[in-house]
Design a protein around this motif. Structure first.
Motif, PDB file in Angstrom:
ATOM      1  N   UNK A 196      21.354   2.324  63.715  1.00  0.00           N
ATOM      2  CA  UNK A 196      21.070   3.697  63.804  1.00  0.00           C
ATOM      3  C   UNK A 196      20.299   4.503  63.120  1.00  0.00           C
ATOM      4  N   UNK A 197      18.726   5.252  64.400  1.00  0.00           N
ATOM      5  CA  UNK A 197      18.031   5.678  63.878  1.00  0.00           C
ATOM      6  C   UNK A 197      17.951   7.441  63.001  1.00  0.00           C
ATOM      7  N   UNK A 198      18.548   6.966  61.908  1.00  0.00           N
ATOM      8  CA  UNK A 198      19.413   8.669  60.615  1.00  0.00           C
ATOM      9  C   UNK A 198      18.647   9.396  61.189  1.00  0.00           C
ATOM     10  N   UNK A 199      17.195   9.442  61.197  1.00  0.00           N
ATOM     11  CA  UNK A 199      16.150  10.909  60.800  1.00  0.00           C
ATOM     12  C   UNK A 199      16.535  11.194  62.010  1.00  0.00           C
ATOM     13  N   UNK A 200      15.823  10.264  63.300  1.00  0.00           N
ATOM     14  CA  UNK A 200      16.329  11.308  64.715  1.00  0.00           C
ATOM     15  C   UNK A 200      17.522  11.727  64.676  1.00  0.00           C
ATOM     16  N   UNK A 201      18.303  10.888  64.626  1.00  0.00           N
ATOM     17  CA  UNK A 201      19.367  11.220  65.490  1.00  0.00           C
ATOM     18  C   UNK A 201      20.219  12.705  64.353  1.00  0.00           C
ATOM     19  N   UNK A 202      20.042  12.673  63.145  1.00  0.00           N
ATOM     20  CA  UNK A 202      20.327  14.225  62.624  1.00  0.00           C
ATOM     21  C   UNK A 202      19.402  14.673  63.123  1.00  0.00           C
ATOM     22  N   UNK A 203      18.133  14.956  63.695  1.00  0.00           N
ATOM     23  CA  UNK A 203      17.367  16.272  63.883  1.00  0.00           C
ATOM     24  C   UNK A 203      18.038  15.920  64.964  1.00  0.00           C
TER      25      UNK A 203
END
Length: 301
Positions: A196-203
């Protein structure tokens, strides 16, 4: 009747770690609170005080700080996976590890119209959260990751109703077709993968939650929560479910008539308690096993 030791775990709670990246003139900051909890072969510590298999909680703390440098702290989810996996893979008595993390956001100071490279102010929005559980070693090892947020305070001044509800002899609340709706959202979402792209998913998830709250004409906070969760699952197929908890931050129209002042839906009393508490889980009907990462996840059903 025999008395036996039940489930147990231990760890170091709320380690406040600040990691500053100084690789370029523009520094980056990550400010977190990390809690560790280990379970495994620790019965002797409880039953006879034998500490032979006990990794001190201070050691867990030192590991958490060192991993902020060794493994990096760019995303709390990947950092949590590294930390939990370390305890399970390298500390023999440990069968499983659970890591809970809160991240506190900072915002760059602007000086003469430009962002300053190494000065920030604390941003008063939500707290980002994560819970990571790792069980077992080798090919059978399982990793569960839950992302989330809390204290996302959001309000809209119209576009919300509450009418047509059940009434009985104790009902005093009057129906309304136009009200202020405000809440402080706590949310957790369960990933089905760690790729998962953690940063992009959170945003992206945060923006979806905000957008749905703003744009759905709400007939009830329950409806709004469902639409928020539904939109997240539609946008991110690798999320198995999302749990949402939302206290209804009531705003009551204030009576200004004693002062001969008209109040045309303009002045309100913001009541902090008591409050309605709305909680919901939105999931796929074929979602896989939740795993221990959901256990005791703060503020969620």
């Amino acid at each position: 009747m025999t008395i036996v030791l039940g489930s147990n775990r231990y760890g170091k709670a709320e380690n406040r770690i600040v990691r500053i990246y100084r690789d370029t003139p523009r520094h980056e900051i990550h400010d977190v609170s990390v809690s560790t909890a280990l379970h495994g072969d620790f019965a002797a510590a409880h039953l006879v005080g034998d500490q032979l298999h006990v990794l001190p909680t201070d050691t867990q703390k030192q590991t958490a700080y060192s991993f902020a440098k060794e493994k990096g702290l760019l995303s709390i989810e990947s950092y949590g996976i590294d930390l939990a996996t370390h305890f399970v893979d390298h500390i023999e008595p440990v069968a499983g590890a659970r890591i809970e993390i809160e991240e506190f956001a900072w915002e760059r100071v602007v000086v003469d119209g430009a962002e300053h490279n190494h000065t920030w102010v604390r941003r008063g929005q939500e707290v980002r959260t994560a819970a990571i559980s790792v069980e077992g070693t080798g090919p059978a090892q399982q990793v569960w990751v839950v992302g989330g947020l809390k204290d996302l305070v959001i309000l809209k001044s119209t576009g919300s109703e509450f009418a047509g509800f059940m009434q009985d002899p104790y009902t005093l609340l009057q129906p309304t077709n136009d009200r202020v709706m405000a809440t402080s959202v706590t949310a957790g979402w369960r990933f089905m993968t760690t790729d998962v792209d953690w940063e992009a998913t959170y945003a992206g998830i945060k923006q979806i939650l905000i957008t749905q709250f703003a744009t759905v004409h709400s007939l009830a906070l329950q409806q709004t929560l469902y639409r928020m969760g539904e939109a997240v699952l539609e946008a991110y197929p690798f999320i198995a479910e999302i749990r949402l908890s939302a206290p209804n931050k009531h705003h009551f129209l204030y009576d200004l008539s004693p002062f001969n002042v008209a109040n045309n839906d303009e002045v309100y009393h913001a009541a902090d308690r008591p409050y309605g508490l709305i909680q919901a889980t939105i999931t796929h009907d074929d979602a896989p096993d939740a795993g221990p990462a959901w256990d005791s996840y703060t503020g969620l059903v």
